[in-house]
Design an enzyme around this catalytic site. Structure first.
Site, PDB file in Angstrom:
ATOM      1  N   LYS A 299     -35.188 -11.973  -0.391  1.00  0.00           N
ATOM      2  CA  LYS A 299     -35.153 -12.169   1.059  1.00  0.00           C
ATOM      3  C   LYS A 299     -33.864 -11.541   1.555  1.00  0.00           C
ATOM      4  CE  LYS A 299     -33.840 -14.212   4.308  1.00  0.00           C
ATOM      5  NZ  LYS A 299     -33.130 -13.600   5.466  1.00  0.00           N
TER       6      LYS A 299
ATOM      7  N   GLU B 125     -22.338 -16.297  -4.945  1.00  0.00           N
ATOM      8  CA  GLU B 125     -21.242 -15.363  -4.673  1.00  0.00           C
ATOM      9  C   GLU B 125     -20.921 -15.539  -3.196  1.00  0.00           C
ATOM     10  OE1 GLU B 125     -19.026 -13.073  -3.507  1.00  0.00           O
ATOM     11  OE2 GLU B 125     -20.421 -11.387  -3.679  1.00  0.00           O
TER      12      GLU B 125
ATOM     13  N   CYS C  83     -16.979  -9.427   1.076  1.00  0.00           N
ATOM     14  CA  CYS C  83     -16.549 -10.724   0.536  1.00  0.00           C
ATOM     15  C   CYS C  83     -15.220 -10.584  -0.190  1.00  0.00           C
ATOM     16  CB  CYS C  83     -17.615 -11.313  -0.375  1.00  0.00           C
ATOM     17  SG  CYS C  83     -18.296 -10.129  -1.513  1.00  0.00           S
TER      18      CYS C  83
ATOM     19  N   GLU D 232     -11.756 -17.096   6.097  1.00  0.00           N
ATOM     20  CA  GLU D 232     -12.356 -15.772   5.988  1.00  0.00           C
ATOM     21  C   GLU D 232     -12.765 -15.292   7.381  1.00  0.00           C
ATOM     22  OE1 GLU D 232     -16.305 -15.416   4.108  1.00  0.00           O
ATOM     23  OE2 GLU D 232     -15.491 -13.716   2.996  1.00  0.00           O
TER      24      GLU D 232
HETATM   25  P1  NAP Z   1     -25.334 -16.169   5.719  1.00  0.00           P
HETATM   26  O1  NAP Z   1     -25.869 -17.223   6.614  1.00  0.00           O
HETATM   27  O2  NAP Z   1     -24.596 -16.621   4.551  1.00  0.00           O
HETATM   28  O3  NAP Z   1     -26.513 -15.202   5.305  1.00  0.00           O
HETATM   29  C1  NAP Z   1     -26.718 -14.628   4.022  1.00  0.00           C
HETATM   30  C2  NAP Z   1     -28.183 -14.683   3.674  1.00  0.00           C
HETATM   31  O4  NAP Z   1     -28.657 -16.028   3.620  1.00  0.00           O
HETATM   32  C3  NAP Z   1     -29.073 -13.982   4.687  1.00  0.00           C
HETATM   33  O5  NAP Z   1     -30.175 -13.385   4.015  1.00  0.00           O
HETATM   34  C4  NAP Z   1     -29.527 -15.125   5.532  1.00  0.00           C
HETATM   35  O6  NAP Z   1     -30.672 -14.826   6.268  1.00  0.00           O
HETATM   36  C5  NAP Z   1     -29.768 -16.187   4.495  1.00  0.00           C
HETATM   37  N1  NAP Z   1     -29.805 -17.553   4.990  1.00  0.00           N
HETATM   38  C6  NAP Z   1     -29.224 -18.075   6.108  1.00  0.00           C
HETATM   39  N2  NAP Z   1     -29.472 -19.395   6.202  1.00  0.00           N
HETATM   40  C7  NAP Z   1     -30.232 -19.740   5.131  1.00  0.00           C
HETATM   41  C8  NAP Z   1     -30.801 -20.963   4.651  1.00  0.00           C
HETATM   42  N3  NAP Z   1     -30.643 -22.118   5.296  1.00  0.00           N
HETATM   43  N4  NAP Z   1     -31.510 -20.936   3.496  1.00  0.00           N
HETATM   44  C9  NAP Z   1     -31.656 -19.789   2.806  1.00  0.00           C
HETATM   45  N5  NAP Z   1     -31.161 -18.603   3.216  1.00  0.00           N
HETATM   46  C10 NAP Z   1     -30.438 -18.576   4.352  1.00  0.00           C
HETATM   47  O7  NAP Z   1     -24.418 -15.189   6.521  1.00  0.00           O
HETATM   48  P2  NAP Z   1     -24.453 -14.853   8.073  1.00  0.00           P
HETATM   49  O8  NAP Z   1     -24.816 -16.041   8.911  1.00  0.00           O
HETATM   50  O9  NAP Z   1     -25.308 -13.677   8.275  1.00  0.00           O
HETATM   51  O10 NAP Z   1     -22.919 -14.493   8.265  1.00  0.00           O
HETATM   52  C11 NAP Z   1     -21.977 -15.521   8.558  1.00  0.00           C
HETATM   53  C12 NAP Z   1     -20.725 -15.421   7.733  1.00  0.00           C
HETATM   54  O11 NAP Z   1     -21.037 -15.387   6.344  1.00  0.00           O
HETATM   55  C13 NAP Z   1     -19.921 -14.176   7.917  1.00  0.00           C
HETATM   56  O12 NAP Z   1     -19.141 -14.209   9.042  1.00  0.00           O
HETATM   57  C14 NAP Z   1     -19.136 -14.138   6.645  1.00  0.00           C
HETATM   58  O13 NAP Z   1     -18.008 -14.945   6.735  1.00  0.00           O
HETATM   59  C15 NAP Z   1     -20.067 -14.696   5.641  1.00  0.00           C
HETATM   60  N6  NAP Z   1     -20.709 -13.679   4.814  1.00  0.00           N
HETATM   61  C16 NAP Z   1     -20.241 -13.483   3.572  1.00  0.00           C
HETATM   62  C17 NAP Z   1     -20.817 -12.527   2.759  1.00  0.00           C
HETATM   63  C18 NAP Z   1     -20.319 -12.272   1.386  1.00  0.00           C
HETATM   64  O14 NAP Z   1     -20.633 -11.243   0.809  1.00  0.00           O
HETATM   65  N7  NAP Z   1     -19.581 -13.163   0.784  1.00  0.00           N
HETATM   66  C19 NAP Z   1     -21.882 -11.779   3.219  1.00  0.00           C
HETATM   67  C20 NAP Z   1     -22.381 -12.010   4.492  1.00  0.00           C
HETATM   68  C21 NAP Z   1     -21.774 -12.975   5.273  1.00  0.00           C
HETATM   69  P3  NAP Z   1     -30.571 -14.324   7.810  1.00  0.00           P
HETATM   70  O15 NAP Z   1     -29.300 -13.562   7.976  1.00  0.00           O
HETATM   71  O16 NAP Z   1     -31.774 -13.476   7.926  1.00  0.00           O
HETATM   72  O17 NAP Z   1     -30.625 -15.533   8.669  1.00  0.00           O
END
Ligand code: NAP
Ligand code: MG
Length: 491
Positions: free
Chosen positions: A185, A260, A294, A393
Site C-alpha cells: 500500500k 522504520e 527519515c 522531526e
Molecule cells: P504516515 O502517516 O506515516 O504515512 C506513511 C504511510 O502509512 C502511507 O502509506 C500512509 O497512507 C499510511 N498510513 C497512514 N495512516 C495509516 C493507518 N492508520 N494504518 C495504516 N497505514 C496508514 O506519514 P504522513 O502522514 O504522510 O506524513 C506525516 C509525517 O510522517 C511527516 O511529516 C514525517 O514527519 C513523517 N514521515 C516519515 C517518513 C520516514 O521515512 N520516516 C516518511 C514519510 C513521513 P496515506 O499517506 O495514503 O494516508
C-alpha cells in the site's frame, strides 16, 4: 500490460490497482486525484481502495504463497526474476525517474538517483536470494539439528511518499528474495511508481499474485491491510504515530513487524575536522529531497572553537539555496503536499516565536508556479538543544546548529532526542572516531561522511523511537524470514 501506466500517465488518466496480475478498479469505483507538488495541478488518479479491495489482494497473495510456485521455486530462480526486474528498471529508467519526480516534486536528478538505487536493490537481492541459508547445530549424541530459513508468508508493505521507488525496492527486494508474497500500500500522495514496478515485476517473470499493489488512503486501505488476519508480517516506513497504530493493528493478530520511523539525526563536527570537505555534505544531508528524508542530518553540533566559522559558512550556503519545480532541477523541489508545507511552516514560525535565531533563509525561484508547495530552506542557530526545533522531526528543509564544549557534551546532546536513526561524526582523530561511533545511539554512524538513505548493502534501522528491525543489506533477509529448527533423532 506493461505499457498501461506509461500511457495513462502521459495522458493524465487513471492508474489501477494490480491484484493477482490484473489491473483492477476499486470495487466502490471511487478514485483519488493525484496532483504534482510543483504546480498543484491534477495529472493522474488512483483507486481509493477499501476493506474489500484489500481483502481481494491479500487473498491473492495468500493463494500465491500457499499454492503457487514462488516459495517452492529454487532460490536461484527467484533471484533471477529480481535481477531481471532490476534490468527492466534500468531500461525504463527515464520513464520511472520522470514519473517519480512529477509525482513527488523532487528534482529530476534525485528521481534519477532513486531509479539507480532501486535498480541496485533488485540486483542486490536477486544475487542474494540463493546465498542465505541455515546452520547445523551440534546437539545431543544420536541427533542432528539444523535450521531452515523460511519466508513469513504474506508480507504487507506500507510505504511512505518520500522515496516511493527506493523504499518499495528495499521491502520488495528482501521479501521476495526470501519467497514471501506481497501486498503493498503506497502513500496516496505517491503511488504511481509502485504500480509500475509491480507491472514490470510481472514482465520479469514474478508470478501473478506474488506482488500486489493497492492504492488508497492510509486510514482505509492501510489500516485494513495491517489488521488483516491472513497477513503474516507487516513492514512499515513512515511517521512514528502511524507506526504505533500499525503495530497495534498487527498485534491483534500477533504478527511480527519491521518499523522504520522518524529521525532527528545529528552530525557532530569537531574542531579538527576537514571543514571544507564537511560543508557540502552537511548541507546536502538536510536539503536532499527537501529534507523529507527519515535519515536527514537535521541537527549539526559544532565544537565551540570552530562554531562561528562553520555556522557562518552554512548560513552563506543556505542563503544561496533555491527551491523550484522538479524539471528545473534546482537545489530542492516542492514539499509533498499543502499539509506538509503548513506543518513545516508552523514549526519554523513556532521556533521564531520561541526566540530561536534564524541565521539564514534560502529562496523560492521567482518563476516557480504560485500553486506549488514550496518552502524556502531555513537555518537556525545557535539553538539550545532542548528547543522543539532541535528535538522534533520537521521533515522539511530546516537545519539547526548548536555549539558544544567537549566530546562528552557532544555525545550527550546527540543522544538527547527520542530518535536514534543515523549520525555523522567529523574528526581526524582516529580514537575519537571509534569512541563516538560506539556511544552515539543510532542505527547507522558515518565517520567523515554522511549517507542520507544511501547504501543498499548497509543494514539500516532505528534505536529508540526511530523503530526496530533492520532493512537493507543481508540483515533484511533475516527480518523477512523466520528460523525453523528441525531435529532428527537417528539413534
Ligand atoms: P504516515 O502517516 O506515516 O504515512 C506513511 C504511510 O502509512 C502511507 O502509506 C500512509 O497512507 C499510511 N498510513 C497512514 N495512516 C495509516 C493507518 N492508520 N494504518 C495504516 N497505514 C496508514 O506519514 P504522513 O502522514 O504522510 O506524513 C506525516 C509525517 O510522517 C511527516 O511529516 C514525517 O514527519 C513523517 N514521515 C516519515 C517518513 C520516514 O521515512 N520516516 C516518511 C514519510 C513521513 P496515506 O499517506 O495514503 O494516508
Ligand atoms: Mg500522506
Amino acid at each position: 500490460m506493461g505499457t498501461h501506466l506509461s500511457r495513462t500517465v502521459a495522458q493524465g488518466l487513471a492508474v489501477m490497482n494490480l491484484i493477482d496480475g490484473k489491473q483492477m478498479e476499486a470495487l466502490s469505483g471511487k478514485r483519488i486525484d493525484v496532483a504534482c507538488p510543483s504546480d498543484g495541478k491534477v495529472f493522474a488518479s488512483i483507486p481509493a481502495s477499501a476493506v474489500e479491495d484489500v481483502d481481494m489482494a491479500v487473498q491473492a497473495a495468500r493463494r500465491a504463497f500457499d499454492e503457487g510456485p514462488w516459495g517452492r521455486m529454487p532460490a536461484v530462480e527467484r533471484g533471477r526474476c529480481l535481477t531481471r526486474l532490476g534490468l527492466l528498471i534500468e531500461q525504463h529508467g527515464d520513464e520511472l525517474a520522470a514519473l517519480e519526480s512529477r509525482d513527488t516534486g523532487k528534482p529530476i536528478r534525485q528521481g534519477r538517483a532513486d531509479v539507480t538505487a532501486t535498480m541496485r536493490y533488485y540486483e542486490f537481492y536477486g544475487g542474494a536470494a540463493d546465498k542465505i541459508h541455515g546452520d547445523t547445530i551440534p546437539f545431543l549424541d544420536g541427533y542432528t539439528a539444523l535450521t531452515l530459513r523460511e519466508p513469513h508468508g504474506v508480507v504487507a508493505g506500507i510505504i511512505p511518499w518520500n522515496y516511493p521507488l527506493q523504499i518499495l525496492a528495499r521491502v520488495a527486494g528482501a521479501a521476495l528474495a526470501m519467497g514471501n508474497t506481497l501486498v503493498v500500500k503506497p502513500a496516496e500522495d505517491a503511488s504511481l511508481s509502485a504500480v509500475r514496478i509491480a507491472e514490470l515485476a510481472l514482465e520479469a517473470g514474478v508470478p501473478a499474485g506474488v506482488f500486489n499493489v493497492i492504492t488508497g488512503y492510509g486510514r482505509d486501505a492501510g489500516a485494513a491491510l495491517s489488521a488483516h488476519p491472513l497477513v503474516d508480517y507487516v513492514t512499515f516506513t513512515g511517521s512514528t504515530a502511524t507506526g504505533t497504530a500499525i503495530q497495534q493493528a498487527a498485534a491483534t493478530n500477533n504478527r511480527g513487524v519491521t518499523m522504520e520511523l522518524g529521525g532527528k539525526s545529528p552530525q557532530i563536527v569537531f574542531a579538527d575536522a576537514d571543514i571544507e570537505a564537511a560543508l557540502p555534505v552537511l548541507v546536502n544531508a538536510v536539503i536532499q529531497n527537501g529534507g523529507q528524508t527519515c535519515s536527514a542530518g537535521s541537527r549539526i553540533l559544532i565544537e565551540q572553537p570552530v562554531y562561528e566559522r562553520v555556522a557562518s559558512a552554512l548560513a552563506d550556503r543556505f542563503s544561496k539555496l533555491v527551491a523550484g519545480p522538479h524539471d528545473a532541477d534546482l537545489d530542492l523541489g516542492a514539499l509533498i503536499n499543502p499539509m506538509q508545507k503548513e506543518r513545516v511552516a508552523g514549526m519554523v514560525a513556532a521556533a521564531e516565536e520561541a526566540g530561536v535565531t534564524l541565521l539564514a533563509r534560502g529562496t523560492v525561484a521567482s518563476d516557480a508556479p504560485s500553486d506549488g508547495y514550496y518552502f524556502a530552506p531555513a537555518l537556525f542557530g545557535s539553538v539550545d538543544p532542548g528547543q522543539a526545533i532541535a528535538q522534533e522531526e520537521v521533515f522539511g528543509p530546516v537545519l539547526t546548529v548548536t555549539p558544544f564544549g567537549d566530546e562528552a557534551d557532544a555525545i550527550r546532546i546527540a543522544n538527547s532526542t527520542e530518535y536514534g536513526l543515523v549520525a555523522g561524526v567529523w574528526t581526524k582523530d582516529g580514537a575519537r572516531q571509534h569512541r563516538v561511533a560506539k556511544r552515539v545511539r543510532a542505527g547507522q554512524v558515518f565517520v567523515n561522511g554522511y549517507g542520507a538513505g544511501g547504501g543498499i548493502e548497509l543494514p539500516f534501522g532505528g534505536f529508540k523511537k526511530s523503530g526496530h528491525g533492520r532493512e537493507k543489506g543481508f540483515e533484511a533477509l533475516y527480518d523477512m524470514s523466520a528460523t525453523k529448527t528441525v531435529v532428527f533423532n537417528h539413534g
